[in-house]
Design an enzyme around this catalytic site. Sequence first.
Site, PDB file in Angstrom:
ATOM      1  N   ASP A  65       0.868  -1.180   0.000  1.00 50.69           N
ATOM      2  CA  ASP A  65       0.000   0.000   0.000  1.00 50.69           C
ATOM      3  C   ASP A  65       0.904   1.229   0.000  1.00 50.69           C
ATOM      4  OD1 ASP A  65      -3.258   0.273   0.923  1.00 50.69           O
ATOM      5  OD2 ASP A  65      -2.023   2.080   0.840  1.00 50.69           O
ATOM      6  N   LYS A 261     -19.192 -10.310 -12.277  1.00 49.10           N
ATOM      7  CA  LYS A 261     -19.115  -9.471 -11.070  1.00 49.10           C
ATOM      8  C   LYS A 261     -20.150  -8.339 -11.114  1.00 49.10           C
ATOM      9  CE  LYS A 261     -17.946  -7.285  -7.473  1.00 49.10           C
ATOM     10  NZ  LYS A 261     -18.006  -7.717  -6.115  1.00 49.10           N
ATOM     11  N   GLY A 314     -27.276   0.648   0.371  1.00 50.27           N
ATOM     12  CA  GLY A 314     -26.185   1.618   0.335  1.00 50.27           C
ATOM     13  C   GLY A 314     -24.866   0.883   0.223  1.00 50.27           C
ATOM     14  N   CYS A 317     -20.519  -0.509  -2.860  1.00 43.09           N
ATOM     15  CA  CYS A 317     -20.552  -1.377  -4.047  1.00 43.09           C
ATOM     16  C   CYS A 317     -21.819  -1.219  -4.892  1.00 43.09           C
ATOM     17  CB  CYS A 317     -20.399  -2.828  -3.620  1.00 43.09           C
ATOM     18  SG  CYS A 317     -18.886  -3.076  -2.685  1.00 43.09           S
ATOM     19  N   LYS A 320     -22.481   2.203  -6.794  1.00 45.25           N
ATOM     20  CA  LYS A 320     -21.414   2.433  -7.776  1.00 45.25           C
ATOM     21  C   LYS A 320     -21.458   1.391  -8.903  1.00 45.25           C
ATOM     22  CE  LYS A 320     -17.214   0.903  -6.429  1.00 45.25           C
ATOM     23  NZ  LYS A 320     -16.469   0.019  -7.294  1.00 45.25           N
TER      24      LYS A 320
HETATM   25  C1  UGA Z   1     -22.071  -6.450  -1.795  1.00 39.80           C
HETATM   26  C2  UGA Z   1     -22.354  -7.871  -2.308  1.00 39.80           C
HETATM   27  O1  UGA Z   1     -23.342  -8.491  -1.483  1.00 39.80           O
HETATM   28  C3  UGA Z   1     -21.074  -8.714  -2.316  1.00 39.80           C
HETATM   29  O2  UGA Z   1     -21.337  -9.984  -2.880  1.00 39.80           O
HETATM   30  C4  UGA Z   1     -20.027  -7.984  -3.157  1.00 39.80           C
HETATM   31  O3  UGA Z   1     -18.792  -8.684  -3.166  1.00 39.80           O
HETATM   32  C5  UGA Z   1     -19.788  -6.601  -2.581  1.00 39.80           C
HETATM   33  O4  UGA Z   1     -21.033  -5.870  -2.591  1.00 39.80           O
HETATM   34  C6  UGA Z   1     -18.752  -5.907  -3.420  1.00 39.80           C
HETATM   35  O5  UGA Z   1     -18.983  -5.708  -4.616  1.00 39.80           O
HETATM   36  O6  UGA Z   1     -17.631  -5.661  -2.928  1.00 39.80           O
HETATM   37  P1  UGA Z   1     -21.812  -5.325   0.620  1.00 39.80           P
HETATM   38  O7  UGA Z   1     -21.782  -4.012  -0.109  1.00 39.80           O
HETATM   39  O8  UGA Z   1     -20.799  -5.598   1.672  1.00 39.80           O
HETATM   40  O9  UGA Z   1     -21.684  -6.550  -0.445  1.00 39.80           O
HETATM   41  O10 UGA Z   1     -23.230  -5.409   1.322  1.00 39.80           O
HETATM   42  P2  UGA Z   1     -24.565  -6.278   1.191  1.00 39.80           P
HETATM   43  O11 UGA Z   1     -24.653  -7.215   2.314  1.00 39.80           O
HETATM   44  O12 UGA Z   1     -24.730  -6.807  -0.161  1.00 39.80           O
HETATM   45  O13 UGA Z   1     -25.660  -5.118   1.422  1.00 39.80           O
HETATM   46  C7  UGA Z   1     -25.742  -4.004   0.541  1.00 39.80           C
HETATM   47  C8  UGA Z   1     -26.874  -3.086   0.946  1.00 39.80           C
HETATM   48  O14 UGA Z   1     -28.137  -3.688   0.688  1.00 39.80           O
HETATM   49  C9  UGA Z   1     -26.881  -2.729   2.429  1.00 39.80           C
HETATM   50  O15 UGA Z   1     -27.223  -1.366   2.572  1.00 39.80           O
HETATM   51  C10 UGA Z   1     -27.984  -3.623   2.993  1.00 39.80           C
HETATM   52  O16 UGA Z   1     -28.536  -3.127   4.176  1.00 39.80           O
HETATM   53  C11 UGA Z   1     -28.958  -3.645   1.849  1.00 39.80           C
HETATM   54  N1  UGA Z   1     -29.864  -4.814   1.827  1.00 39.80           N
HETATM   55  C12 UGA Z   1     -29.362  -6.058   1.693  1.00 39.80           C
HETATM   56  C13 UGA Z   1     -31.239  -4.614   1.887  1.00 39.80           C
HETATM   57  O17 UGA Z   1     -31.718  -3.468   1.989  1.00 39.80           O
HETATM   58  N2  UGA Z   1     -32.068  -5.707   1.822  1.00 39.80           N
HETATM   59  C14 UGA Z   1     -31.576  -6.970   1.693  1.00 39.80           C
HETATM   60  O18 UGA Z   1     -32.393  -7.926   1.624  1.00 39.80           O
HETATM   61  C15 UGA Z   1     -30.206  -7.156   1.626  1.00 39.80           C
END
Ligand code: UGA
Length: 505
Positions: A65, A261, A314, A317, A320
Amino acid sequence: METWLGITPVRVPTQTLVKINRLFLGEFIYMTAEQMSICVIGSGYVGLVAAVCFAEMGHSVVCVDNDEAKVKMLREGGVPIFEDHLEPMLAKHLGRGVEFTTDLAVAVERSAAVFIAVGTPQGDTGAADLSYVEAVVSEIARSICNLGSYKVIVEKSTVPVYTNEWIRRVMQRNGVDLSTFDVVSNPEFLREGTAVADFLHPDRIVVGANTERSALVLRNIYAPLTSGSYYSQPGALPGTCNARRPASILVTSAQSAEIIKHASNAFLALKISFINSVANLAEAVDADIEDIATGIGLDSRIGPKFLRASLGYGGSCFPKDVAAFHWVAQQQGLDFRLLQEVCKINETQRNVFFNKVLSALWTLRGKKLAALGLAFKCDTDDIRESPAIDVIRRFLEAGASVTAYDPAAMERSREVLAPSEKMVYAENAYSAAADADAVLILTDWKEFGQLDLVRLNQAVRFPILIDGRNLYKPQVMAEHGFTYISIGRSASYQAQQGRPRQLAI
Ligand code: UGA
């Protein structure tokens, strides 16, 4: 297992050994049967988790890094992010399987595979900004152009289709002989909060490789997971995979892996926007979104996951990546309008929540709101694109004061929502709720679904709870004397039956 000269050999299935020997005969500096030399560039969520997990899988890893303070912290065993299992796993491998440096050239030189895990933020057009990737690739090229030994450059960051090809071109333009490297796409599917478990127990490992030789290097890196040997080691992190049911690997072309992805994240975001739209309809006709989601999810073709209605998604990931994927389609002359709708519905959902609060309180100026949750989801301290932060800002702008509590994200939130007379941070959920006109649940932390409702009711000025995560059953809230408003379900109005309240003068 016996030790040999103090080294405990790792059990590697014969099949894997044969493959390794066939490829690496004469290139033994890069790997032994058990271990490969890996460089990971970038120590953010993806890079740091990958580096520590590769070490856990038995590889020799150096993580690079350019942030000296961060490297110093990591060298001392400190972890800059809130992530389950990461700190103890780093402690286990620090100085043995994993080390940290700011010297990219040295790290790249001694590694067989170089993983690029730097940020790809959203640019003005919606497209991912790939300037960090390009800068790193140029630096890699300068470090290896005179080496002549074969290396695999792996794109781990989330990138648009054809990035693989661009990396190859940049390497070539910087004087690296095409026969001495390949570029592979190996997207990451880990979720913040469960990143270590997701890495070691993946639903699938995707490798986009346009040559057999590079595909084999990646197969060997992941062999401890795909052969199952990792899961039978003492101290292996338990999870969904095991020695009998190891992780599976899918090898595709580079372009397909890049699209897998983006399409995966876009599809998950779509599921959330879909259920949120159904939730708004359910509420209008007195149906219950929780029952509806259960009913839909029982269809094995749909599945129950990512059907939780909320105030919208939110994080760093989904917002964006949906925009970037839409941009990718546009570049190909395609109008992937569905993705625009997914974004639009998500933005509208925050307004829906805001209006629920407004209609419960009539006006917001001078009102005191308790905000439970700041992180974009539970089990993380990450507030990037957090719906909680967004709606709190709107409440402040509307003249309300907010007292917030989050188990992990308070420190980060103070940087974007500065403490003031109107924006206060509390020590726990109950002190946040003290004298509040309404309590808002904004993040799905487990502890917010297990509050002592009697204590909460005694703390607030008015027992009004507006739940953006549907953590409670309306019936239970009604029994505890709350006016309870949630997403996609009828509100329960029981305030008048609570203890008599004195209005503040
Ligand atoms: C997400 C994907 O789930 C991962 O598979 C991926 O690798 C990652 O992005 C990435 O591209 O790096 P993450 O952003 O950590 O992971 O979070 P999630 O658990 O997917 O949740 C995303 C958002 O959706 C959160 O705000 C969560 O509260 C919301 N959410 C999730 C809902 O509102 N309802 C749901 O049923 C599930």
